[in-house]
Scaffold this motif. Structure first.
Motif, mmCIF file in Angstrom:
data_model
loop_
_atom_site.group_PDB
_atom_site.id
_atom_site.type_symbol
_atom_site.label_atom_id
_atom_site.label_comp_id
_atom_site.label_asym_id
_atom_site.label_seq_id
_atom_site.Cartn_x
_atom_site.Cartn_y
_atom_site.Cartn_z
ATOM 1 N N ALA A 122 -8.316 1.261 -8.491
ATOM 2 C CA ALA A 122 -7.029 1.931 -8.285
ATOM 3 C C ALA A 122 -7.024 2.848 -7.066
ATOM 4 O O ALA A 122 -6.072 2.835 -6.284
ATOM 5 N N LEU A 123 -8.041 3.664 -6.887
ATOM 6 C CA LEU A 123 -7.987 4.680 -5.830
ATOM 7 C C LEU A 123 -8.188 4.106 -4.425
ATOM 8 O O LEU A 123 -7.501 4.537 -3.498
ATOM 9 N N PRO A 124 -9.089 3.132 -4.215
ATOM 10 C CA PRO A 124 -9.125 2.508 -2.890
ATOM 11 C C PRO A 124 -7.819 1.802 -2.529
ATOM 12 O O PRO A 124 -7.426 1.781 -1.362
ATOM 13 N N ARG A 125 -7.128 1.249 -3.517
ATOM 14 C CA ARG A 125 -5.863 0.573 -3.239
ATOM 15 C C ARG A 125 -4.710 1.555 -3.076
ATOM 16 O O ARG A 125 -3.664 1.193 -2.543
ATOM 17 N N ASN A 126 -4.905 2.778 -3.529
ATOM 18 C CA ASN A 126 -3.850 3.786 -3.465
ATOM 19 C C ASN A 126 -4.448 5.115 -3.012
ATOM 20 O O ASN A 126 -4.614 6.037 -3.815
ATOM 21 N N PRO A 131 -4.102 7.329 9.105
ATOM 22 C CA PRO A 131 -4.115 6.060 8.357
ATOM 23 C C PRO A 131 -5.291 5.183 8.785
ATOM 24 O O PRO A 131 -5.606 5.075 9.973
ATOM 25 N N SER A 132 -5.932 4.562 7.801
ATOM 26 C CA SER A 132 -7.100 3.736 8.068
ATOM 27 C C SER A 132 -7.044 2.511 7.163
ATOM 28 O O SER A 132 -5.987 2.099 6.708
ATOM 29 N N TRP A 133 -8.231 1.938 6.841
ATOM 30 C CA TRP A 133 -8.256 0.697 6.074
ATOM 31 C C TRP A 133 -7.655 0.864 4.686
ATOM 32 O O TRP A 133 -7.069 -0.083 4.143
ATOM 33 N N GLY A 134 -7.779 2.048 4.081
ATOM 34 C CA GLY A 134 -7.220 2.257 2.748
ATOM 35 C C GLY A 134 -5.714 2.114 2.736
ATOM 36 O O GLY A 134 -5.131 1.469 1.857
ATOM 37 N N GLU A 135 -5.057 2.697 3.714
ATOM 38 C CA GLU A 135 -3.605 2.587 3.814
ATOM 39 C C GLU A 135 -3.190 1.158 4.145
ATOM 40 O O GLU A 135 -2.183 0.657 3.634
ATOM 41 N N ARG A 136 -3.980 0.479 4.984
ATOM 42 C CA ARG A 136 -3.654 -0.918 5.303
ATOM 43 C C ARG A 136 -3.811 -1.810 4.083
ATOM 44 O O ARG A 136 -2.996 -2.714 3.846
ATOM 45 N N LEU A 137 -4.860 -1.568 3.287
ATOM 46 C CA LEU A 137 -5.051 -2.331 2.055
ATOM 47 C C LEU A 137 -3.885 -2.105 1.097
ATOM 48 O O LEU A 137 -3.370 -3.052 0.483
ATOM 49 N N HIS A 138 -3.458 -0.862 0.989
ATOM 50 C CA HIS A 138 -2.336 -0.538 0.109
ATOM 51 C C HIS A 138 -1.091 -1.324 0.513
ATOM 52 O O HIS A 138 -0.432 -1.945 -0.330
ATOM 53 N N GLU A 139 -0.749 -1.302 1.783
ATOM 54 C CA GLU A 139 0.451 -1.992 2.248
ATOM 55 C C GLU A 139 0.326 -3.502 2.087
ATOM 56 O O GLU A 139 1.293 -4.179 1.726
ATOM 57 N N GLU A 140 -0.859 -4.032 2.335
ATOM 58 C CA GLU A 140 -1.077 -5.478 2.194
ATOM 59 C C GLU A 140 -0.890 -5.928 0.748
ATOM 60 O O GLU A 140 -0.196 -6.901 0.463
ATOM 61 N N ARG A 141 -1.517 -5.206 -0.198
ATOM 62 C CA ARG A 141 -1.428 -5.601 -1.610
ATOM 63 C C ARG A 141 -0.028 -5.350 -2.156
ATOM 64 O O ARG A 141 0.463 -6.094 -2.999
ATOM 65 N N LEU A 142 0.623 -4.309 -1.689
ATOM 66 C CA LEU A 142 1.994 -4.035 -2.112
ATOM 67 C C LEU A 142 2.926 -5.162 -1.674
ATOM 68 O O LEU A 142 3.723 -5.677 -2.473
ATOM 69 N N GLY A 151 5.844 11.458 -5.712
ATOM 70 C CA GLY A 151 6.454 10.148 -5.496
ATOM 71 C C GLY A 151 5.514 9.169 -4.822
ATOM 72 O O GLY A 151 4.307 9.368 -4.754
ATOM 73 N N GLY A 152 6.090 8.099 -4.312
ATOM 74 C CA GLY A 152 5.302 7.045 -3.688
ATOM 75 C C GLY A 152 5.147 5.861 -4.618
ATOM 76 O O GLY A 152 5.481 5.920 -5.809
ATOM 77 N N ARG A 153 4.655 4.786 -4.081
ATOM 78 C CA ARG A 153 4.519 3.538 -4.824
ATOM 79 C C ARG A 153 3.038 3.200 -4.953
ATOM 80 O O ARG A 153 2.268 3.338 -4.006
ATOM 81 N N ILE A 154 2.623 2.776 -6.141
ATOM 82 C CA ILE A 154 1.243 2.395 -6.379
ATOM 83 C C ILE A 154 1.171 0.915 -6.715
ATOM 84 O O ILE A 154 2.147 0.319 -7.189
ATOM 85 N N THR A 155 0.012 0.344 -6.470
ATOM 86 C CA THR A 155 -0.201 -1.075 -6.725
ATOM 87 C C THR A 155 -1.601 -1.286 -7.275
ATOM 88 O O THR A 155 -2.520 -0.521 -6.976
ATOM 89 N N GLY A 156 -1.753 -2.316 -8.086
ATOM 90 C CA GLY A 156 -3.054 -2.611 -8.654
ATOM 91 C C GLY A 156 -3.019 -3.911 -9.419
ATOM 92 O O GLY A 156 -2.032 -4.649 -9.371
ATOM 93 N N PHE A 157 -4.106 -4.184 -10.130
ATOM 94 C CA PHE A 157 -4.217 -5.402 -10.931
ATOM 95 C C PHE A 157 -4.432 -4.991 -12.378
ATOM 96 O O PHE A 157 -5.275 -4.146 -12.670
#
Length: 237
Positions: free
Chosen positions: A196-200, A220-231, A144-150
């Motif tokens: 995809a992978l740096p964002r998720n 949690p580090s910058w990768g998780e923060r980036l994920h939440e920001e873009r989401l 599960g979980g939510r993914i984000t990208g362009f």
């Protein structure tokens, strides 16, 4: 893992399939493995090279129409990627790479062309181009979980009975407006750029776990923060 002591990450055809910064997928896998004490080796395979069969994780990126056709032709003729997938290696493919690891994909005039045939999908060209942020919910069978990208593609992808959708779209188009990406065993494809992978980072960890088994969580580090920001940004739109 491979017969060597290091996790072998094979970056396939960066000279053809790396239009959207897809080297980031290589870098984040290497980094998240090494943070857990897992040694890595990155093998860069250009389109003039043979694809080694003893890798652990194979990465394919995005590309324009003509490089995509050339990449598919060379991968089919070489056979190394198909043999690696058949023995259980992990494959992660993005956009053009996602399409060409399927059974068929469409060229720039919508003619069907044969793919590598390691993922039960068939891709063609839609009437309109899908461009923008995408949000999707991963299949619960994968944790599960939510993914984000362009996304930036005109492809439309149908999933056959041997594969399953990677996720269900919340925002954006993905395969068809309902699902995004597909997986079959340890072969996984997606339309997500970003990369995809740096964002998720949880998706990167899924790939690592497929090859090395249970892995320890990271702080949690910058990768998780980036994920939440873009989401959050995508959902606001």
């Amino acid at each position: 893992m491979s017969n060597t002591s290091a996790l072998r990450i094979v970056w396939i055809y960066p000279d053809l399939l790396s239009t959207y910064g897809d080297q980031g997928n290589v870098l984040i896998l290497k980094r998240r493995a090494e943070l857990r004490g897992i040694p890595t080796e990155v093998v860069r395979v250009n389109s003039s090279d043979h694809v080694p069969e003893q890798g652990d994780i194979y990465l394919l990126g995005g590309g324009e129409d003509r490089p995509q056709i050339l990449a598919a032709e060379r991968l089919r003729a070489d056979g190394g990627l198909a043999r690696a997938a058949a023995r259980g290696a992990c494959v992660f493919a993005v956009c053009a790479g996602y399409q060409i690891i399927g059974e068929t994909y469409g060229d720039d005039e919508a003619n069907p062309l044969p793919g590598v045939g390691i993922l039960d999908i068939r891709s063609g060209r839609g009437e309109s181009r899908a461009v923008g942020e995408i949000v999707a919910d991963i299949d619960p069978a994968l944790g599960g979980g939510r993914i984000t990208g362009f996304e930036n593609h005109q492809g439309r992808t149908a999933i056959g009975p041997s594969a399953r959708p990677l996720s269900t779209t919340v925002v954006g188009t993905g395969n068809d407006g309902h699902t995004e990406g597909a997986y079959q065993g340890q072969v996984l494809g997606t339309y997500l750029h970003g990369p995809a992978l740096p964002r998720n980072p949880h998706l990167a960890d899924l790939l690592l776990s497929w090859r090395v088994g249970r892995i320890a969580p990271l702080q949690p580090s910058w990768g998780e923060r980036l994920h939440e920001e873009r989401l959050a940004a995508a959902l606001r739109q």
